[in-house]
Design an enzyme around this catalytic site. Sequence first.
Site, PDB file in Angstrom:
ATOM      1  N   ARG A  76       0.818  -1.211   0.000  1.00 52.01           N
ATOM      2  CA  ARG A  76       0.000   0.000   0.000  1.00 52.01           C
ATOM      3  C   ARG A  76       0.853   1.262   0.000  1.00 52.01           C
ATOM      4  NH1 ARG A  76      -5.437  -0.320   3.699  1.00 52.01           N
ATOM      5  NH2 ARG A  76      -6.441  -2.079   2.642  1.00 52.01           N
ATOM      6  N   ILE A 138      -4.253   3.742  -4.885  1.00 47.39           N
ATOM      7  CA  ILE A 138      -4.025   5.028  -4.218  1.00 47.39           C
ATOM      8  C   ILE A 138      -2.798   5.722  -4.800  1.00 47.39           C
ATOM      9  CG2 ILE A 138      -3.565   6.180  -2.019  1.00 47.39           C
ATOM     10  CD1 ILE A 138      -6.356   4.921  -2.285  1.00 47.39           C
ATOM     11  N   LYS A 149      -0.653  17.561 -13.379  1.00 45.67           N
ATOM     12  CA  LYS A 149      -0.625  18.957 -12.953  1.00 45.67           C
ATOM     13  C   LYS A 149       0.643  19.641 -13.461  1.00 45.67           C
ATOM     14  CE  LYS A 149      -0.899  22.090  -9.028  1.00 45.67           C
ATOM     15  NZ  LYS A 149      -1.386  22.302  -7.656  1.00 45.67           N
ATOM     16  N   HIS A 289     -37.358   5.431 -35.120  1.00 49.45           N
ATOM     17  CA  HIS A 289     -37.315   6.596 -34.237  1.00 49.45           C
ATOM     18  C   HIS A 289     -37.609   6.201 -32.790  1.00 49.45           C
ATOM     19  CE1 HIS A 289     -38.248   9.258 -37.981  1.00 49.45           C
ATOM     20  NE2 HIS A 289     -37.026   8.748 -37.991  1.00 49.45           N
TER      21      HIS A 289
END
Length: 530
Positions: A76, A138, A149, A289
């Site tokens: 993790r 994560i 960014k 339609h």
Amino acid sequence: MPAAPDFPPAPDQVIVRRALLSVSDKTGLVEAARTLAALGVELVSTGGTRKAIADAGLPVKDIADLTGFPEMMDGRVKTLHPLVHGGLLGVRDAPEHKAAMELHGIGAIDLVYVNLYPFEQTVAAGADFDTCVENIDIGGPAMIRSAAKNHGYVAVCTDPADMAEVLAELADGGATSLVLRRRLAARAYGRTATYDASIASWFAHELGEFAPARFSIGGQLAQTMRYGENPHQAAAFYRFPNPPVGVATATQLQGKELSYNNINDTDAAFELIAEFDPAVGPACAIIKHANPCGLATGATMLEAYQRALACDPTSAFGGIVALNGRLDAATAAQLLEVFTEVVIAPAADDDAVALFRKKKNVRLLVTGGLPDPSVPGRTFKSVSGGFLTQTRDTAHLTPADLKVVTRRAPTEEEVADMLFAFTVAKHVKSNAIVYARAGQTLGIGAGQMNRKDSARIAALRAADFGLDLKGSACASEAFFPFPDGLIQAADAGCTAIIQPGGSIGDQAVIDAADERGLAMVFTGVRVFRH
């Protein structure tokens, strides 16, 4: 909000000297790593990705060698470290950032290739709650967002196609352009947004929350289109993660590219035909339609098509045909005698496909199966400034659900006809009236502002094509507010009526039915479709 710092303009070209690779989907990984290594790029990687690169005999640095910390807590924690995110977020030409990187020994990372833990696939496989949670990535989204960014200096890839674009650009000078980095950043945020939307939707489902305070929709671009409903409208088609069997999962065997209207109408056709179990027998729906203009069952698929076509051969021109079973050559041959935009079926025989190849513009889709009309799900509708969502209409009626409200009870044949007609009416735009007999629609009135007009138009269509309504069943998808619609149906020849009931005028409608010797049942279920 943070004020925009006075950074120098981002360079157009950034030489890639270090790349961080950490992928779950290792498609093309070794080839990409080999190309990068040949360009002199230092490779940094994690876990199984690092092993795959090393096993190919390529030099690769473990992320632990970069950070000085081993992977921990069952993996993790491995990339959540300043030496990683500083290398991603540092604005290299900003004096303060440059000084911080030098002071703390933070090396720049110029390329990130990360695809995420397979959360969507894990959910689709039916894994238990804890397994799904463990497949929530994560570190991956954090790295992707950091790199995106700082796209002025970092190129970020989230799938093999992105990486192919980067490698193509690196082949000419070993640098990425600002144009490409911005394009990749936009895709990266789209990927993390879709990923988070999938997680949020799964959690809400697991907790039984239909309407959480915030709701996101995530989709992957399947197709851009020449235009939308009309030529002056732009359009695109997106797939949800793990979509059910249907138009979104279909394989197009041949024909022109699907249009916006094609997809909309084909979806309507396939959702309707899925109501008819192939184990009971062949069924065919013809849609125009987004409204049915004919639906029928038959002893063979060819007979089902012929009976569906007989309901309204005029409207079938340029329509969509949906089958609940395999398309065979005999059906294909007759189908192709009428101009048809799309044919969709669970499967198609080779001989049928060969016949379609002679009509290169006709689109043939196969799905491998039928959706289960009883499975819950959501539908969405856009409105100005927002969207509506509701559960799918999974209403399904059996003879036990019907309440006889007239003096005369329906015969077994009338009950079967009423249930058939009501199933079709569920897929007709409101106000809807459907006449049917012996597994065949005879007249359909759709989308009128009052029910009497729908009943009248449905009867006129039947008359236009020589279909006798005597002894037919009539289905109304909502209650008759007044007797006039029922009287219209009775005058047309119908002998049995199925409707939800629930109007303050129910007794007047029942009295009108009794006066004409009709059998009428209430369902207690309304199936509006707008």
